[in-house]
Design a protein around this motif. Structure first.
Motif, PDB file in Angstrom:
ATOM      1  N   SER A 222       0.827  -1.200   0.000  1.00 27.25           N
ATOM      2  CA  SER A 222       0.000   0.000   0.000  1.00 27.25           C
ATOM      3  C   SER A 222       0.863   1.253   0.000  1.00 27.25           C
ATOM      4  O   SER A 222       0.535   2.246  -0.622  1.00 27.25           O
ATOM      5  N   GLN A 223       2.019   1.215   0.686  1.00 23.51           N
ATOM      6  CA  GLN A 223       2.928   2.354   0.666  1.00 23.51           C
ATOM      7  C   GLN A 223       3.488   2.542  -0.731  1.00 23.51           C
ATOM      8  O   GLN A 223       3.636   3.663  -1.210  1.00 23.51           O
ATOM      9  N   ALA A 224       3.835   1.428  -1.396  1.00 25.75           N
ATOM     10  CA  ALA A 224       4.385   1.519  -2.746  1.00 25.75           C
ATOM     11  C   ALA A 224       3.364   2.120  -3.703  1.00 25.75           C
ATOM     12  O   ALA A 224       3.708   2.894  -4.591  1.00 25.75           O
ATOM     13  N   GLU A 225       2.070   1.749  -3.513  1.00 24.69           N
ATOM     14  CA  GLU A 225       1.033   2.286  -4.378  1.00 24.69           C
ATOM     15  C   GLU A 225       0.885   3.792  -4.197  1.00 24.69           C
ATOM     16  O   GLU A 225       0.588   4.511  -5.132  1.00 24.69           O
ATOM     17  N   ASN A 226       1.090   4.279  -2.954  1.00 21.69           N
ATOM     18  CA  ASN A 226       0.908   5.690  -2.661  1.00 21.69           C
ATOM     19  C   ASN A 226       2.171   6.507  -2.881  1.00 21.69           C
ATOM     20  O   ASN A 226       2.146   7.722  -2.770  1.00 21.69           O
ATOM     21  N   GLU A 227       3.292   5.861  -3.145  1.00 24.62           N
ATOM     22  CA  GLU A 227       4.552   6.564  -3.318  1.00 24.62           C
ATOM     23  C   GLU A 227       4.495   7.438  -4.577  1.00 24.62           C
ATOM     24  O   GLU A 227       4.036   7.013  -5.629  1.00 24.62           O
ATOM     25  N   VAL A 228       4.974   8.655  -4.464  1.00 22.86           N
ATOM     26  CA  VAL A 228       4.981   9.580  -5.592  1.00 22.86           C
ATOM     27  C   VAL A 228       6.405   9.697  -6.116  1.00 22.86           C
ATOM     28  O   VAL A 228       7.306  10.147  -5.408  1.00 22.86           O
ATOM     29  N   LEU A 229       6.617   9.276  -7.358  1.00 22.53           N
ATOM     30  CA  LEU A 229       7.934   9.395  -7.988  1.00 22.53           C
ATOM     31  C   LEU A 229       8.144  10.801  -8.530  1.00 22.53           C
ATOM     32  O   LEU A 229       9.257  11.326  -8.508  1.00 22.53           O
ATOM     33  N   ALA A 230       7.076  11.404  -9.051  1.00 21.20           N
ATOM     34  CA  ALA A 230       7.159  12.762  -9.607  1.00 21.20           C
ATOM     35  C   ALA A 230       5.764  13.348  -9.700  1.00 21.20           C
ATOM     36  O   ALA A 230       4.779  12.611  -9.816  1.00 21.20           O
ATOM     37  N   GLU A 231       5.693  14.685  -9.668  1.00 26.21           N
ATOM     38  CA  GLU A 231       4.403  15.360  -9.799  1.00 26.21           C
ATOM     39  C   GLU A 231       4.632  16.722 -10.445  1.00 26.21           C
ATOM     40  O   GLU A 231       5.504  17.478 -10.019  1.00 26.21           O
ATOM     41  N   VAL A 232       3.863  17.009 -11.491  1.00 26.10           N
ATOM     42  CA  VAL A 232       3.966  18.294 -12.187  1.00 26.10           C
ATOM     43  C   VAL A 232       2.567  18.854 -12.419  1.00 26.10           C
ATOM     44  O   VAL A 232       1.609  18.107 -12.550  1.00 26.10           O
TER      45      VAL A 232
ATOM     46  N   ASP B 123      -4.462  23.971 -14.614  1.00 28.93           N
ATOM     47  CA  ASP B 123      -4.484  23.357 -13.271  1.00 28.93           C
ATOM     48  C   ASP B 123      -4.604  21.836 -13.295  1.00 28.93           C
ATOM     49  O   ASP B 123      -5.218  21.235 -12.410  1.00 28.93           O
ATOM     50  N   ILE B 124      -4.019  21.216 -14.291  1.00 29.26           N
ATOM     51  CA  ILE B 124      -3.979  19.756 -14.362  1.00 29.26           C
ATOM     52  C   ILE B 124      -2.711  19.278 -13.658  1.00 29.26           C
ATOM     53  O   ILE B 124      -1.615  19.761 -13.946  1.00 29.26           O
ATOM     54  N   THR B 125      -2.868  18.340 -12.732  1.00 28.09           N
ATOM     55  CA  THR B 125      -1.717  17.790 -12.008  1.00 28.09           C
ATOM     56  C   THR B 125      -1.509  16.340 -12.425  1.00 28.09           C
ATOM     57  O   THR B 125      -2.417  15.510 -12.317  1.00 28.09           O
ATOM     58  N   LEU B 126      -0.304  16.068 -12.910  1.00 30.06           N
ATOM     59  CA  LEU B 126       0.078  14.728 -13.339  1.00 30.06           C
ATOM     60  C   LEU B 126       0.991  14.140 -12.270  1.00 30.06           C
ATOM     61  O   LEU B 126       2.029  14.720 -11.954  1.00 30.06           O
ATOM     62  N   THR B 127       0.585  13.015 -11.712  1.00 24.50           N
ATOM     63  CA  THR B 127       1.376  12.341 -10.688  1.00 24.50           C
ATOM     64  C   THR B 127       1.819  10.982 -11.216  1.00 24.50           C
ATOM     65  O   THR B 127       1.024  10.262 -11.818  1.00 24.50           O
ATOM     66  N   ILE B 128       3.089  10.653 -10.989  1.00 22.65           N
ATOM     67  CA  ILE B 128       3.619   9.351 -11.398  1.00 22.65           C
ATOM     68  C   ILE B 128       3.954   8.570 -10.139  1.00 22.65           C
ATOM     69  O   ILE B 128       4.696   9.049  -9.273  1.00 22.65           O
ATOM     70  N   THR B 129       3.376   7.374 -10.016  1.00 24.83           N
ATOM     71  CA  THR B 129       3.560   6.559  -8.817  1.00 24.83           C
ATOM     72  C   THR B 129       4.359   5.282  -9.072  1.00 24.83           C
ATOM     73  O   THR B 129       4.769   4.619  -8.130  1.00 24.83           O
ATOM     74  N   SER B 130       4.589   4.944 -10.337  1.00 29.89           N
ATOM     75  CA  SER B 130       5.291   3.697 -10.629  1.00 29.89           C
ATOM     76  C   SER B 130       5.928   3.758 -12.008  1.00 29.89           C
ATOM     77  O   SER B 130       5.330   4.285 -12.952  1.00 29.89           O
ATOM     78  N   ALA B 131       7.141   3.227 -12.117  1.00 30.07           N
ATOM     79  CA  ALA B 131       7.827   3.082 -13.410  1.00 30.07           C
ATOM     80  C   ALA B 131       8.644   1.803 -13.334  1.00 30.07           C
ATOM     81  O   ALA B 131       9.753   1.800 -12.809  1.00 30.07           O
TER      82      ALA B 131
ATOM     83  N   HIS C 223      -5.174  14.701 -12.088  1.00 31.93           N
ATOM     84  CA  HIS C 223      -6.191  15.432 -11.319  1.00 31.93           C
ATOM     85  C   HIS C 223      -6.524  16.749 -12.007  1.00 31.93           C
ATOM     86  O   HIS C 223      -5.626  17.523 -12.354  1.00 31.93           O
ATOM     87  N   ASN C 224      -7.816  16.974 -12.206  1.00 30.84           N
ATOM     88  CA  ASN C 224      -8.290  18.224 -12.787  1.00 30.84           C
ATOM     89  C   ASN C 224      -8.602  19.196 -11.652  1.00 30.84           C
ATOM     90  O   ASN C 224      -9.634  19.098 -11.002  1.00 30.84           O
ATOM     91  N   GLY C 225      -7.682  20.130 -11.413  1.00 29.07           N
ATOM     92  CA  GLY C 225      -7.873  21.106 -10.350  1.00 29.07           C
ATOM     93  C   GLY C 225      -8.634  22.341 -10.787  1.00 29.07           C
ATOM     94  O   GLY C 225      -8.837  23.260 -10.001  1.00 29.07           O
ATOM     95  N   GLY C 226      -9.060  22.387 -12.047  1.00 27.62           N
ATOM     96  CA  GLY C 226      -9.792  23.540 -12.566  1.00 27.62           C
ATOM     97  C   GLY C 226     -11.271  23.464 -12.253  1.00 27.62           C
ATOM     98  O   GLY C 226     -11.771  22.489 -11.688  1.00 27.62           O
ATOM     99  N   GLY C 227     -11.997  24.506 -12.649  1.00 21.94           N
ATOM    100  CA  GLY C 227     -13.423  24.579 -12.364  1.00 21.94           C
ATOM    101  C   GLY C 227     -14.307  23.994 -13.440  1.00 21.94           C
ATOM    102  O   GLY C 227     -15.526  23.941 -13.281  1.00 21.94           O
TER     103      GLY C 227
ATOM    104  N   VAL D 196      -8.205  10.636 -11.989  1.00 20.60           N
ATOM    105  CA  VAL D 196      -8.304   9.352 -12.688  1.00 20.60           C
ATOM    106  C   VAL D 196      -6.934   8.681 -12.724  1.00 20.60           C
ATOM    107  O   VAL D 196      -5.905   9.359 -12.733  1.00 20.60           O
ATOM    108  N   ASN D 197      -6.945   7.350 -12.728  1.00 19.37           N
ATOM    109  CA  ASN D 197      -5.701   6.586 -12.857  1.00 19.37           C
ATOM    110  C   ASN D 197      -5.343   6.447 -14.326  1.00 19.37           C
ATOM    111  O   ASN D 197      -6.216   6.426 -15.185  1.00 19.37           O
ATOM    112  N   TRP D 198      -4.052   6.330 -14.609  1.00 20.45           N
ATOM    113  CA  TRP D 198      -3.608   6.141 -15.990  1.00 20.45           C
ATOM    114  C   TRP D 198      -2.381   5.241 -16.012  1.00 20.45           C
ATOM    115  O   TRP D 198      -1.717   5.048 -14.996  1.00 20.45           O
TER     116      TRP D 198
END
Length: 198
Positions: free
Chosen positions: A64-74, A79-87, A102-106, A167-169
């Motif tokens: 569960s920690q590995a799933e939540n680990e953030v490798l990078a985030e931009v 206001d779109i946030t792209l998070t990478i959790t696994s490579a 994540h869509n942080g916009g309105g 959403v997951n990708w």
């Protein structure tokens, strides 16, 4: 005869219940001692920092920690946030990159330009098809994998991502050289995200 049958049945039920009670008490007393010993041993090994990998529960926590680990985030593009959790390198010679968007916009958000500029990938619409990996150590740029019909081995988001939604990708690429440990992930107008390959 009915009375005799009823008495016989009652005697059999009492005998069966008695046997079940004896077996239950015996198993509880034995199991209680064993589980107490295991628990104390697990606690000691957890405190000492040794043997944590051998028990099933810590490995679940590690997953569960590995799933939540953030490798990078931009963050970019409305206001779109792209998070990478696994490579991770996969058998078969490819690299799978996963994360969340994540869509942080309105408003709802859609970007067909994310399919990339290649004509072959245009039919993928709003997807991760235009994602690339750049391995500076090799001086190479890796494009998304696709099937014989031009469908990317990646997530297609459909119509749009709603305001405030996440959403997951995933996206799959050819595997970089074994000595390559770091790559830049980039898509659309988002800033590049530097990630380590496991």
């Amino acid at each position: 005869m009915d009375l005799r049958d009823n008495k016989s049945r009652l005697v059999l039920i009492v005998i069966a219940l008695g046997a079940a009670l004896v077996i239950g008490v015996a198993s509880c007393s034995g199991g209680g001692d064993d589980s107490g010993t295991d628990t104390s041993q697990e606690n000691q090994s957890g405190q000492d920092g040794e043997g944590g990998d051998e028990s099933a529960e810590p490995s679940g926590d590690e997953e569960s920690q590995a799933e939540n680990e953030v490798l990078a985030e931009v963050t970019g593009e409305q206001d779109i946030t792209l998070t990478i959790t696994s490579a991770e390198r996969e058998s078969g010679g490819f690299l799978t990159v996963e994360g969340t968007l994540h869509n942080g916009g309105g408003d709802g958000w859609r970007a067909t330009a994310w399919a990339g500029e290649e004509r072959e990938l245009a039919g993928n619409g709003f997807s991760m098809a235009g994602a690339t990996l750049t391995a500076h150590e090799e001086g190479k740029r890796y494009l998304i994998l696709r099937d014989t019909e031009g469908r990317c081995l990646c997530t297609n988001f459909g119509l749009e991502i709603g305001a405030g939604d996440s959403v997951n990708w995933f996206a799959q690429f050819p595997e970089p050289d074994p000595g390559t440990t770091e790559v830049d992930f980039q898509i659309g107008q988002m800033p590049p995200a530097t990630i380590e390959i496991s």
